[in-house]
Scaffold this active site. Sequence first.
Site, PDB file in Angstrom:
ATOM      1  N   HIS A  82      46.631  13.397 -39.179  1.00 32.37           N
ATOM      2  CA  HIS A  82      46.532  12.947 -40.565  1.00 32.37           C
ATOM      3  C   HIS A  82      46.173  14.106 -41.494  1.00 32.37           C
ATOM      4  O   HIS A  82      45.230  14.862 -41.233  1.00 32.37           O
ATOM      5  CB  HIS A  82      45.474  11.843 -40.668  1.00 32.37           C
ATOM      6  CG  HIS A  82      45.363  11.235 -42.025  1.00 32.37           C
ATOM      7  ND1 HIS A  82      46.331  10.426 -42.556  1.00 32.37           N
ATOM      8  CD2 HIS A  82      44.376  11.330 -42.967  1.00 32.37           C
ATOM      9  CE1 HIS A  82      45.958  10.032 -43.759  1.00 32.37           C
ATOM     10  NE2 HIS A  82      44.779  10.569 -44.034  1.00 32.37           N
ATOM     11  N   ASN A 127      41.754   6.912 -34.836  1.00 29.32           N
ATOM     12  CA  ASN A 127      41.130   8.227 -34.975  1.00 29.32           C
ATOM     13  C   ASN A 127      41.464   8.839 -36.340  1.00 29.32           C
ATOM     14  O   ASN A 127      42.631   9.001 -36.694  1.00 29.32           O
ATOM     15  CB  ASN A 127      41.625   9.153 -33.859  1.00 29.32           C
ATOM     16  CG  ASN A 127      40.838  10.450 -33.791  1.00 29.32           C
ATOM     17  OD1 ASN A 127      40.591  11.102 -34.797  1.00 29.32           O
ATOM     18  ND2 ASN A 127      40.450  10.830 -32.585  1.00 29.32           N
ATOM     19  N   ILE A 179      41.422  11.776 -37.408  1.00 28.99           N
ATOM     20  CA  ILE A 179      42.148  13.041 -37.335  1.00 28.99           C
ATOM     21  C   ILE A 179      43.591  12.813 -36.880  1.00 28.99           C
ATOM     22  O   ILE A 179      44.472  13.623 -37.174  1.00 28.99           O
ATOM     23  CB  ILE A 179      41.433  14.016 -36.371  1.00 28.99           C
ATOM     24  CG1 ILE A 179      40.068  14.415 -36.948  1.00 28.99           C
ATOM     25  CG2 ILE A 179      42.262  15.265 -36.103  1.00 28.99           C
ATOM     26  CD1 ILE A 179      39.274  15.337 -36.056  1.00 28.99           C
ATOM     27  N   GLU A 180      43.836  11.705 -36.213  1.00 26.05           N
ATOM     28  CA  GLU A 180      45.172  11.457 -35.686  1.00 26.05           C
ATOM     29  C   GLU A 180      45.973  10.522 -36.608  1.00 26.05           C
ATOM     30  O   GLU A 180      46.570  10.965 -37.579  1.00 26.05           O
ATOM     31  CB  GLU A 180      45.070  10.927 -34.255  1.00 26.05           C
ATOM     32  CG  GLU A 180      44.442  11.957 -33.305  1.00 26.05           C
ATOM     33  CD  GLU A 180      44.338  11.481 -31.882  1.00 26.05           C
ATOM     34  OE1 GLU A 180      45.378  11.077 -31.310  1.00 26.05           O
ATOM     35  OE2 GLU A 180      43.219  11.493 -31.320  1.00 26.05           O
ATOM     36  N   MET A 181      45.953   9.210 -36.365  1.00 23.27           N
ATOM     37  CA  MET A 181      46.777   8.310 -37.178  1.00 23.27           C
ATOM     38  C   MET A 181      45.999   7.661 -38.325  1.00 23.27           C
ATOM     39  O   MET A 181      46.584   7.132 -39.262  1.00 23.27           O
ATOM     40  CB  MET A 181      47.427   7.260 -36.268  1.00 23.27           C
ATOM     41  CG  MET A 181      48.405   7.892 -35.269  1.00 23.27           C
ATOM     42  SD  MET A 181      49.046   6.768 -34.007  1.00 23.27           S
ATOM     43  CE  MET A 181      50.159   5.765 -34.981  1.00 23.27           C
TER      44      MET A 181
END
Length: 380
Positions: A120, A160, A162-164
Amino acid sequence: MKDRYIAFLAVTGIICLLSYTSNDSTGYTLEELRALYSSGDQSKWPAPQLFDEVKKGFQDIGPLSEMSFPEDNPYSEDKMELGKMLFFDPRLSGSGQISCATCHNPEIGWSDGSRVSLGHNKQTGTRNAPTLMNIGYAKTFFWDGRAATLEEQVKAPIENPIEMNLHMSMATKNISKIKEYKPFFVKAFGNGEVTEEKITKAIATFERSLISPPSRFDQFVAGKKEALTDSEINGLHLFRTKANCVNCHNTPYFSDQKFHNLGLSYYGTQYEDLGRYVVTKKNEDVGKFKTPTLREVSVSKPYMHNGFFPELANVVMMYNTGMMDETSKENSINDPKFPHKSGMVEKLNLTDDEVFDIVAFLKTLSTNRYKIHPAVLPKS
């Protein structure tokens, strides 16, 4: 003249015999190794070289068994197809631009080919995205084992930040707004209601369907005698003996699914990763990471939890040196969390040719054939 001819035959016979001898100290010839390993009978294989801690319950490498599905999430073709759509759908992310396939791309060994993935707002994580091929054989998930089921694993990257970066409740709401999804949920689950549980179960079912076809290794040990070259056979034998690989990379999944400290925690540096400790909070777990599968390994680089190793040869050469030493500094002598490298990681004294042979064998575990077209996603 006759005596000189007989002597010539004797000498050339010895030379021929030496040319078929592997580099292994046990003295098997390559012809013998080819016959033993391709016999279709594991009981005829040379004994593996095992540490004492590995011997109890040890299961050797071999062909994969049939995939099993959990009782509360049995397989169905319709559920798998729904899971495939959701796997490729970026509407499960906060930005609407990131899907599961972003970090697990079927064109790049079901990983992303990066040291660490971009998530993200172009944020980077700290760990390498492992391949999803054969993930249904795993018993715990993520490098630190923080997820106990594949369904639980599916949820984590979606939420998460930092991820999705999207809470599952919002992800569920996004999918429920897409009317064209409803008939697919009906087929998969009997009704069109969209729930968090259905989303995770469908994606997990799709991921369990990602199974490697028989590799050249599988064909060889099943009886196809010419499936491997001499170099690859010698690498297989070294893998199970002198190189110690089979102590951790065992079972048909080529992983003991346990956690080990290889000396790569980078404790006290900018690259520090405490590994399994983050989950258990046990000091003895600092720097321990899950043994990854080696199936499809040549198409899922870079390697290790941090992606620091770009090629397989780099990994084997590092093992050959005994990996990095974790030396206590003055301020860490009394540090209860200071990591300690596994006693199974030791200098191997492999020759350059032996390193090459092991790498050649590892490449026989990859099929590079399991590629699929992205799903056609419901539009509205």
